[in-house]
Design a protein around this motif. Structure first.
Motif, PDB file in Angstrom:
ATOM      1  N   PHE A  25       0.797  -1.222   0.000  1.00 48.26           N
ATOM      2  CA  PHE A  25       0.000   0.000   0.000  1.00 48.26           C
ATOM      3  C   PHE A  25       0.832   1.276   0.000  1.00 48.26           C
ATOM      4  O   PHE A  25       0.358   2.329  -0.430  1.00 48.26           O
ATOM      5  N   GLU A  28       1.239   4.074  -3.144  1.00 46.23           N
ATOM      6  CA  GLU A  28       0.144   5.000  -3.408  1.00 46.23           C
ATOM      7  C   GLU A  28       0.087   6.102  -2.352  1.00 46.23           C
ATOM      8  O   GLU A  28      -0.125   7.284  -2.670  1.00 46.23           O
ATOM      9  N   GLN A  29       0.248   5.729  -1.098  1.00 48.89           N
ATOM     10  CA  GLN A  29       0.201   6.722  -0.024  1.00 48.89           C
ATOM     11  C   GLN A  29       1.363   7.713  -0.142  1.00 48.89           C
ATOM     12  O   GLN A  29       1.180   8.927  -0.026  1.00 48.89           O
ATOM     13  N   GLY A  31       3.024   8.486  -2.769  1.00 49.34           N
ATOM     14  CA  GLY A  31       2.785   9.321  -3.932  1.00 49.34           C
ATOM     15  C   GLY A  31       1.834  10.463  -3.614  1.00 49.34           C
ATOM     16  O   GLY A  31       2.041  11.597  -4.064  1.00 49.34           O
ATOM     17  N   SER A  32       0.799  10.184  -2.819  1.00 44.82           N
ATOM     18  CA  SER A  32      -0.163  11.236  -2.488  1.00 44.82           C
ATOM     19  C   SER A  32       0.445  12.281  -1.560  1.00 44.82           C
ATOM     20  O   SER A  32       0.075  13.458  -1.624  1.00 44.82           O
ATOM     21  N   ASP A 103      -1.554   3.027   4.603  1.00 43.36           N
ATOM     22  CA  ASP A 103      -2.392   2.435   3.562  1.00 43.36           C
ATOM     23  C   ASP A 103      -3.489   3.356   3.049  1.00 43.36           C
ATOM     24  O   ASP A 103      -4.414   2.911   2.378  1.00 43.36           O
ATOM     25  N   ILE A 105      -4.774   7.120   1.017  1.00 39.11           N
ATOM     26  CA  ILE A 105      -4.397   8.011  -0.082  1.00 39.11           C
ATOM     27  C   ILE A 105      -4.955   9.388   0.247  1.00 39.11           C
ATOM     28  O   ILE A 105      -6.155   9.542   0.494  1.00 39.11           O
ATOM     29  N   PRO A 137     -11.290  -0.178  -2.033  1.00 37.90           N
ATOM     30  CA  PRO A 137     -10.584  -0.011  -3.306  1.00 37.90           C
ATOM     31  C   PRO A 137     -11.001  -1.006  -4.377  1.00 37.90           C
ATOM     32  O   PRO A 137     -10.921  -0.694  -5.566  1.00 37.90           O
ATOM     33  N   ARG A 218      -8.550   3.502   3.472  1.00 42.97           N
ATOM     34  CA  ARG A 218      -8.662   2.177   2.878  1.00 42.97           C
ATOM     35  C   ARG A 218      -9.217   1.167   3.888  1.00 42.97           C
ATOM     36  O   ARG A 218      -8.699   1.012   4.987  1.00 42.97           O
TER      37      ARG A 218
END
Length: 315
Positions: A25, A28-29, A31-32, A103, A105, A137, A218
């Motif tokens: 996970f 994605e986290q 990246g945000s 986990d 975003i 998700p 999530r």
């Protein structure tokens, strides 16, 4: 409405993230976080003994953001102890402090909204919290967390946590208070509920953002504490209350606050002591004592549930 980032003061935010086997996970986290419209952040990770590719993911992220990332070894005593150690290790001159789960975003304006809300808080210890999307998700199903329409105060915090850790930001005064209290406190049930109790108990304030949800929370089988919206999950929680889980959590909170009671206001120390005494009293003195204190939850159903548990002696 969130002001443009260039109209906000350029103050750093230290994000604390406890991680454990989160490689599936984390990309994605992370990246945000890197795509936040408010860019003045750095992250301290505490890896609680991961055995998957988490260390490699964190190493890659650190290489992409030189000077903004620190990775530490966690105490390996569970998620709450991991976050509490991060709080204890904050510097004396901590600036704004936020919390992140491995986990989720984040929405791109999450930090900007929080910093805008805190910019006039001054030296009053202030906790900012916000709504979240409960997110599945696999279907992209999203349900917003409820609006908070009653006061966020110590009497609410005694029996309910409305400040979810993944949405919390602390101003510098609150960060210093949390650091001091954490160094006096052994262990807690959950670091976010403890922060809500501490800030309100010490005479601070809570700013709750009822605007659009600030992140995707999530929902999956590995959640330590999930939303629990299904009928089966709700029935499971009610059964847990009858078996004493809620009472155990309240007792853990009381013990943690007692360790740092010198940081609470005199009024809230008295409320805490009266609440503790009422919990252990026989039926009528228990209900009378609780009514005198006036603890409350944010919803009618929540209050019915609490008083039902109180009537049954399960608090």
């Amino acid at each position: 409405m969130t002001p443009p980032d260039n109209l906000l003061p350029s103050k750093d935010v230290t994000l604390l993230m406890g991680v454990h086997n989160g490689a599936a996970f984390l990309p994605e986290q992370l990246g945000s976080i890197s795509e936040q419209s408010y860019p003045h952040w750095h992250v301290i990770f505490s890896d609680d003994g991961s055995t998957d590719d988490t260390p490699s993911v964190l190493k890659t992220f650190a290489a992409k953001h030189p000077g903004q990332v620190v990775v530490k070894a966690g105490p390996e005593l569970g998620f709450s102890a991991n976050f509490m150690q991060l709080i204890r290790d904050l510097p004396d001159d901590a600036n704004h402090v936020g919390f992140a789960d491995q986990d989720d975003i984040w929405m791109p304006d999450k930090l900007a909204r929080g910093m805008a809300a805190l910019q006039d808080s001054g030296e009053i210890p202030t906790l900012y919290a916000a709504r979240r999307w409960y997110w599945r998700p696999e279907t992209d199903q999203r349900h917003p967390s409820p609006l908070i329409e009653r006061s966020c105060c110590f009497r609410n915090a005694l029996i309910e946590n409305v400040a979810s850790g993944n949405a919390i930001l602390l101003n510098p005064a609150a960060a210093r208070l949390a650091r001091e209290a954490a160094q006096l406190t052994d262990r807690v049930f959950a670091h976010d509920w403890w922060l809500y109790l501490l800030i309100t108990g010490a005479g601070g304030q809570v700013i709750f953002d009822n605007g659009p949800p600030c992140l995707l929370y999530r929902q999956h089988e590995a959640n330590v504490i999930g939303a629990g919206h299904s009928l089966a999950q709700q029935a499971k929680r009610k059964l847990a209350v009858l078996r004493g889980a809620f009472s155990d959590r309240l007792q853990s909170n009381i013990l943690a606050l007692d360790q740092a009671r010198g940081l609470l206001t005199e009024e809230n120390r008295q409320i805490l002591d009266e609440f503790s005494a009422a919990r252990g009293a026989p039926f009528m003195p228990r209900l009378t004592g609780l009514r005198r204190i006036g603890p409350f939850r944010q919803t009618v159903l929540g209050n019915i549930g609490f008083w039902g548990a109180a009537t049954l002696g399960r608090i």
